[in-house]
Scaffold this motif. Structure first.
Motif, PDB file in Angstrom:
ATOM      1  N   SER A 430       0.827  -1.209   0.000  1.00 43.18           N
ATOM      2  CA  SER A 430       0.000   0.000   0.000  1.00 43.18           C
ATOM      3  C   SER A 430       0.860   1.256   0.000  1.00 43.18           C
ATOM      4  O   SER A 430       0.563   2.233  -0.702  1.00 43.18           O
ATOM      5  CB  SER A 430      -0.939   0.012   1.222  1.00 43.18           C
ATOM      6  OG  SER A 430      -1.811  -1.092   1.212  1.00 43.18           O
ATOM      7  N   PHE A 431       1.939   1.231   0.781  1.00 47.01           N
ATOM      8  CA  PHE A 431       2.833   2.387   0.856  1.00 47.01           C
ATOM      9  C   PHE A 431       3.492   2.656  -0.499  1.00 47.01           C
ATOM     10  O   PHE A 431       3.545   3.804  -0.961  1.00 47.01           O
ATOM     11  CB  PHE A 431       3.897   2.163   1.917  1.00 47.01           C
ATOM     12  CG  PHE A 431       4.847   3.321   2.083  1.00 47.01           C
ATOM     13  CD1 PHE A 431       4.501   4.403   2.872  1.00 47.01           C
ATOM     14  CD2 PHE A 431       6.081   3.326   1.445  1.00 47.01           C
ATOM     15  CE1 PHE A 431       5.368   5.486   3.024  1.00 47.01           C
ATOM     16  CE2 PHE A 431       6.946   4.400   1.588  1.00 47.01           C
ATOM     17  CZ  PHE A 431       6.595   5.482   2.375  1.00 47.01           C
ATOM     18  N   LEU A 432       3.985   1.599  -1.128  1.00 45.45           N
ATOM     19  CA  LEU A 432       4.659   1.764  -2.416  1.00 45.45           C
ATOM     20  C   LEU A 432       3.696   2.222  -3.510  1.00 45.45           C
ATOM     21  O   LEU A 432       4.052   3.056  -4.348  1.00 45.45           O
ATOM     22  CB  LEU A 432       5.333   0.451  -2.826  1.00 45.45           C
ATOM     23  CG  LEU A 432       6.599   0.087  -2.057  1.00 45.45           C
ATOM     24  CD1 LEU A 432       7.090  -1.293  -2.463  1.00 45.45           C
ATOM     25  CD2 LEU A 432       7.701   1.119  -2.297  1.00 45.45           C
ATOM     26  N   LEU A 433       2.487   1.695  -3.507  1.00 44.05           N
ATOM     27  CA  LEU A 433       1.516   2.099  -4.520  1.00 44.05           C
ATOM     28  C   LEU A 433       1.072   3.539  -4.328  1.00 44.05           C
ATOM     29  O   LEU A 433       0.798   4.250  -5.294  1.00 44.05           O
ATOM     30  CB  LEU A 433       0.299   1.166  -4.476  1.00 44.05           C
ATOM     31  CG  LEU A 433       0.530  -0.277  -4.939  1.00 44.05           C
ATOM     32  CD1 LEU A 433      -0.738  -1.101  -4.762  1.00 44.05           C
ATOM     33  CD2 LEU A 433       0.990  -0.320  -6.395  1.00 44.05           C
ATOM     34  N   ASN A 434       1.054   4.009  -3.067  1.00 45.26           N
ATOM     35  CA  ASN A 434       0.585   5.356  -2.776  1.00 45.26           C
ATOM     36  C   ASN A 434       1.683   6.414  -2.855  1.00 45.26           C
ATOM     37  O   ASN A 434       1.420   7.575  -3.190  1.00 45.26           O
ATOM     38  CB  ASN A 434      -0.052   5.389  -1.387  1.00 45.26           C
ATOM     39  CG  ASN A 434      -0.472   6.789  -0.968  1.00 45.26           C
ATOM     40  OD1 ASN A 434       0.138   7.414  -0.110  1.00 45.26           O
ATOM     41  ND2 ASN A 434      -1.526   7.302  -1.590  1.00 45.26           N
ATOM     42  N   SER A 435       2.930   6.017  -2.569  1.00 48.95           N
ATOM     43  CA  SER A 435       4.024   6.991  -2.477  1.00 48.95           C
ATOM     44  C   SER A 435       4.304   7.674  -3.814  1.00 48.95           C
ATOM     45  O   SER A 435       4.427   7.015  -4.849  1.00 48.95           O
ATOM     46  CB  SER A 435       5.291   6.288  -1.981  1.00 48.95           C
ATOM     47  OG  SER A 435       6.387   7.174  -2.001  1.00 48.95           O
ATOM     48  N   ASN A 436       4.428   8.990  -3.765  1.00 49.94           N
ATOM     49  CA  ASN A 436       4.776   9.749  -4.967  1.00 49.94           C
ATOM     50  C   ASN A 436       6.270   9.703  -5.260  1.00 49.94           C
ATOM     51  O   ASN A 436       6.683   9.814  -6.412  1.00 49.94           O
ATOM     52  CB  ASN A 436       4.333  11.207  -4.812  1.00 49.94           C
ATOM     53  CG  ASN A 436       2.825  11.355  -4.834  1.00 49.94           C
ATOM     54  OD1 ASN A 436       2.146  10.785  -5.673  1.00 49.94           O
ATOM     55  ND2 ASN A 436       2.287  12.137  -3.901  1.00 49.94           N
ATOM     56  N   THR A 437       7.075   9.554  -4.210  1.00 54.34           N
ATOM     57  CA  THR A 437       8.534   9.595  -4.388  1.00 54.34           C
ATOM     58  C   THR A 437       9.132   8.216  -4.643  1.00 54.34           C
ATOM     59  O   THR A 437      10.108   8.079  -5.371  1.00 54.34           O
ATOM     60  CB  THR A 437       9.209  10.206  -3.142  1.00 54.34           C
ATOM     61  OG1 THR A 437       8.807   9.474  -1.973  1.00 54.34           O
ATOM     62  CG2 THR A 437       8.817  11.667  -2.991  1.00 54.34           C
ATOM     63  N   LEU A 438       8.554   7.167  -4.027  1.00 57.63           N
ATOM     64  CA  LEU A 438       9.126   5.831  -4.143  1.00 57.63           C
ATOM     65  C   LEU A 438       8.265   4.866  -4.946  1.00 57.63           C
ATOM     66  O   LEU A 438       8.725   3.774  -5.291  1.00 57.63           O
ATOM     67  CB  LEU A 438       9.357   5.225  -2.746  1.00 57.63           C
ATOM     68  CG  LEU A 438      10.263   6.009  -1.793  1.00 57.63           C
ATOM     69  CD1 LEU A 438      10.346   5.287  -0.455  1.00 57.63           C
ATOM     70  CD2 LEU A 438      11.643   6.179  -2.386  1.00 57.63           C
ATOM     71  N   GLY A 439       7.008   5.243  -5.218  1.00 61.34           N
ATOM     72  CA  GLY A 439       6.110   4.291  -5.851  1.00 61.34           C
ATOM     73  C   GLY A 439       5.276   4.880  -6.968  1.00 61.34           C
ATOM     74  O   GLY A 439       5.720   5.770  -7.704  1.00 61.34           O
ATOM     75  N   ALA A 440       4.019   4.394  -7.066  1.00 67.03           N
ATOM     76  CA  ALA A 440       3.172   4.706  -8.210  1.00 67.03           C
ATOM     77  C   ALA A 440       2.342   5.971  -8.038  1.00 67.03           C
ATOM     78  O   ALA A 440       1.778   6.476  -9.016  1.00 67.03           O
ATOM     79  CB  ALA A 440       2.240   3.520  -8.479  1.00 67.03           C
ATOM     80  N   GLY A 441       2.211   6.471  -6.816  1.00 61.91           N
ATOM     81  CA  GLY A 441       1.445   7.690  -6.591  1.00 61.91           C
ATOM     82  C   GLY A 441      -0.053   7.520  -6.763  1.00 61.91           C
ATOM     83  O   GLY A 441      -0.751   8.477  -7.106  1.00 61.91           O
ATOM     84  N   LEU A 442      -0.560   6.304  -6.496  1.00 57.30           N
ATOM     85  CA  LEU A 442      -1.993   6.051  -6.625  1.00 57.30           C
ATOM     86  C   LEU A 442      -2.740   6.584  -5.407  1.00 57.30           C
ATOM     87  O   LEU A 442      -2.161   6.757  -4.336  1.00 57.30           O
ATOM     88  CB  LEU A 442      -2.245   4.547  -6.761  1.00 57.30           C
ATOM     89  CG  LEU A 442      -1.640   3.853  -7.982  1.00 57.30           C
ATOM     90  CD1 LEU A 442      -1.894   2.346  -7.910  1.00 57.30           C
ATOM     91  CD2 LEU A 442      -2.213   4.435  -9.268  1.00 57.30           C
ATOM     92  N   PRO A 443      -4.056   6.843  -5.547  1.00 60.00           N
ATOM     93  CA  PRO A 443      -4.850   7.271  -4.378  1.00 60.00           C
ATOM     94  C   PRO A 443      -4.775   6.236  -3.263  1.00 60.00           C
ATOM     95  O   PRO A 443      -4.649   5.033  -3.534  1.00 60.00           O
ATOM     96  CB  PRO A 443      -6.268   7.394  -4.946  1.00 60.00           C
ATOM     97  CG  PRO A 443      -6.079   7.604  -6.413  1.00 60.00           C
ATOM     98  CD  PRO A 443      -4.853   6.824  -6.780  1.00 60.00           C
ATOM     99  N   MET A 444      -4.914   6.685  -2.005  1.00 61.88           N
ATOM    100  CA  MET A 444      -4.750   5.794  -0.863  1.00 61.88           C
ATOM    101  C   MET A 444      -5.776   4.656  -0.871  1.00 61.88           C
ATOM    102  O   MET A 444      -5.442   3.505  -0.578  1.00 61.88           O
ATOM    103  CB  MET A 444      -4.872   6.586   0.440  1.00 61.88           C
ATOM    104  CG  MET A 444      -4.701   5.733   1.693  1.00 61.88           C
ATOM    105  SD  MET A 444      -3.112   4.867   1.736  1.00 61.88           S
ATOM    106  CE  MET A 444      -2.009   6.261   2.030  1.00 61.88           C
ATOM    107  N   THR A 445      -7.025   4.964  -1.209  1.00 63.27           N
ATOM    108  CA  THR A 445      -8.055   3.925  -1.224  1.00 63.27           C
ATOM    109  C   THR A 445      -7.712   2.834  -2.233  1.00 63.27           C
ATOM    110  O   THR A 445      -7.804   1.636  -1.935  1.00 63.27           O
ATOM    111  CB  THR A 445      -9.433   4.524  -1.565  1.00 63.27           C
ATOM    112  OG1 THR A 445      -9.753   5.538  -0.604  1.00 63.27           O
ATOM    113  CG2 THR A 445     -10.516   3.452  -1.536  1.00 63.27           C
TER     114      THR A 445
END
Length: 481
Positions: A430-445
């Motif tokens: 969840s953190f990686l999918l949500n993170s703008n700096t380390l991941g995909a920057g997807l919405p938290m939900t």
């Protein structure tokens, strides 16, 4: 004050109650010869007393993580303390126990080989790369942090301290484990205890500060972050050491090579994690109390937890006591940084099947690691810390799944490892999918739903692999009969 004592009491109770239960599920064998004797080489496999091994294990795992992490986590309020207690008892200490005891049962092998044995070849290859990256990041973090504090204390050039620590790390990485680590670390352990107990007593008797004043029961379930940063899943990445930390999986095999009897495992591995949890609680409580709440803490921190360490230590213990407390915070990362490089050397030695009895062989593996470490010290500390946090928790996930697969394979209660593995898997994904700096920057939900779905799929895969291994083991045993 009462809430702090309750949290400490829960951790101590967790050691005696849940720790004993975990030990029973694993099933120790007091008559089984440990690697310390079976493979004694005078370098990495050296029998040491239970008390000495415990103090070394505590220092190995307790770098700046159980200090900086809880200070950063305290920005969310007392919820950070709740995570430390629950995470430490049911996830972190279980993780450390199995990473140590599975290594004891497998000739002192490191986590990549353990993952390979119980999860398959792909897991081994993944963990070899991931563990080495994590250990290099840890080594660099635990050079930069103490060097910065030494520079703050003395006013001298930080680069000079970086060089001095590097030289020490190289020496400690290649000499026999009982020459420096085995002799000095018990003393450093005493300094760590002094620092933790001294700061706690100082804030309890202080006329100006009251431990956790202004916080009530409801605050333990709220997000009080002054910048409205989301608690999920960031808190569980921010506070790693003190709750659950993959770095410990790389350190436990070092002491698995020195444990004299399997009966020491709960005290050494589960117990050291409980000790680290108490240290984390102390610093989290001090951060919330000394600076009068989360907003004051945020202002005092100014982006660097070292400012909180220095300000609280000197403010509570005076110049001399504060100096000793800060010195303890400096020693903590140094005593983890050297063992991080040592663990990296041993992982490479296992991968290349290179015996480490000769110092020339140790240097062949150690020198390239230090060259890479020197390069990474030029990267911004904040960037290194972010990558360290994610790599750390991802390694914890792999170790917990390894332990779960082991328990499934041997038809034991795997849920003691599977449940924390599922939770931490969801956190990391969840953190990686949500993170703008380390991941995909997807919405938290979206990130949380996707993380949960992937966690369920991974759970099914691990149980399937474990049951397959169990069938293979039963068939092999039947053939032997």
């Amino acid at each position: 004050m009462l809430w702090f004592l309750m949290c400490v009491g829960l951790l101590v109770g967790g050691y005696f109650i849940y720790g004993t239960f975990v030990e029973k599920v694993f099933g120790i064998n007091k008559q089984r010869q440990t690697p310390a004797y079976a493979q004694n080489d005078g370098v990495d496999y050296v029998p040491m007393s239970k008390g000495k091994v415990y103090l070394i294990q505590l220092l190995n795992i307790a770098g700046v993580g159980p200090i900086f992490g809880p200070i950063l986590g305290a920005l969310y309020g007392p919820a950070a303390m709740l995570w430390i207690v629950i995470g430490c008892i049911f996830a972190g200490a279980v993780h450390d126990y199995f990473s140590g005891m599975l290594s004891v049962r497998n000739n002192g092998q490191s986590v990549p080989n353990l993952a390979g044995k119980y999860l398959g070849k792909n897991a081994k290859n993944f963990m070899n790369i991931f563990a080495l990256v994590l250990l290099l990041l840890v080594g660099v973090v635990f050079i930069s942090a103490p060097a910065g504090l030494l520079g703050k204390l003395t006013g001298w050039n930080v680069t000079m301290f970086v060089g001095i620590i590097f030289v020490y790390y190289l020496i400690a990485t290649i000499v026999p484990i009982d020459k420096i680590i085995g002799r000095l670390y018990p003393f450093f352990g005493a300094l760590l205890v002094f620092m933790s107990v001294g700061l706690t007593i100082a804030i309890v008797v202080s006329d100006q500060h009251t431990l956790l004043a202004g916080f009530g029961p409801g605050d333990f379930l709220q997000n009080l972050n002054p910048k409205d940063a989301p608690l999920w899943p960031a808190l569980f990445i921010t506070i790693a050491c003190g709750a659950v930390s993959g770095f410990h999986a790389t350190q436990s095999p070092l002491m698995a090579r020195c444990v004299e009897n399997e009966s020491s495992g709960r005290f050494v591995f589960y117990g050291a994690m409980i000790g680290e949890g108490i240290i984390a609680l102390i610093w989290c409580a001090i951060a919330l109390s000394f600076f009068d709440g989360v907003q004051g803490l945020s202002d005092a921190m100014a982006g660097n937890p070292a400012n909180v360490v220095y300000g609280a230590s000197t403010g509570l213990l005076g110049a001399v006591g504060g100096f000793l407390a800060v010195l303890g915070v400096i020693i903590l990362p140094i005593t983890s940084g050297d063992t991080a490089f040592r663990a990296a050397r041993l992982i490479l030695a296992e991968y290349f099947n290179m015996p480490q009895t000769k110092i020339s062989k140790r240097l062949v593996l150690a020198i390239p690691l230090f060259v890479l470490g020197a390069i990474l010290t030029q990267v911004d500390f904040g960037v290194i810390w972010r990558y360290f946090g994610v790599a750390n928790q991802a390694t914890a996930v792999m170790m917990l799944w390894t332990a779960s697969a082991y328990l499934v394979r041997h038809n034991k209660l795997h849920w003691i490892c599977t449940i924390p593995a599922m939770f931490m898997t969801d956190v990391v994904i969840s953190f990686l999918l949500n993170s703008n700096t380390l991941g995909a920057g997807l919405p938290m939900t979206v990130s949380t739903i996707a993380g949960t779905i992937m966690t369920v799929l991974i759970t099914g895969l691990v149980i399937y692999i474990g049951k397959g291994k169990a069938q293979e083991l039963a068939a092999a045993e039947a053939e032997e009969v």
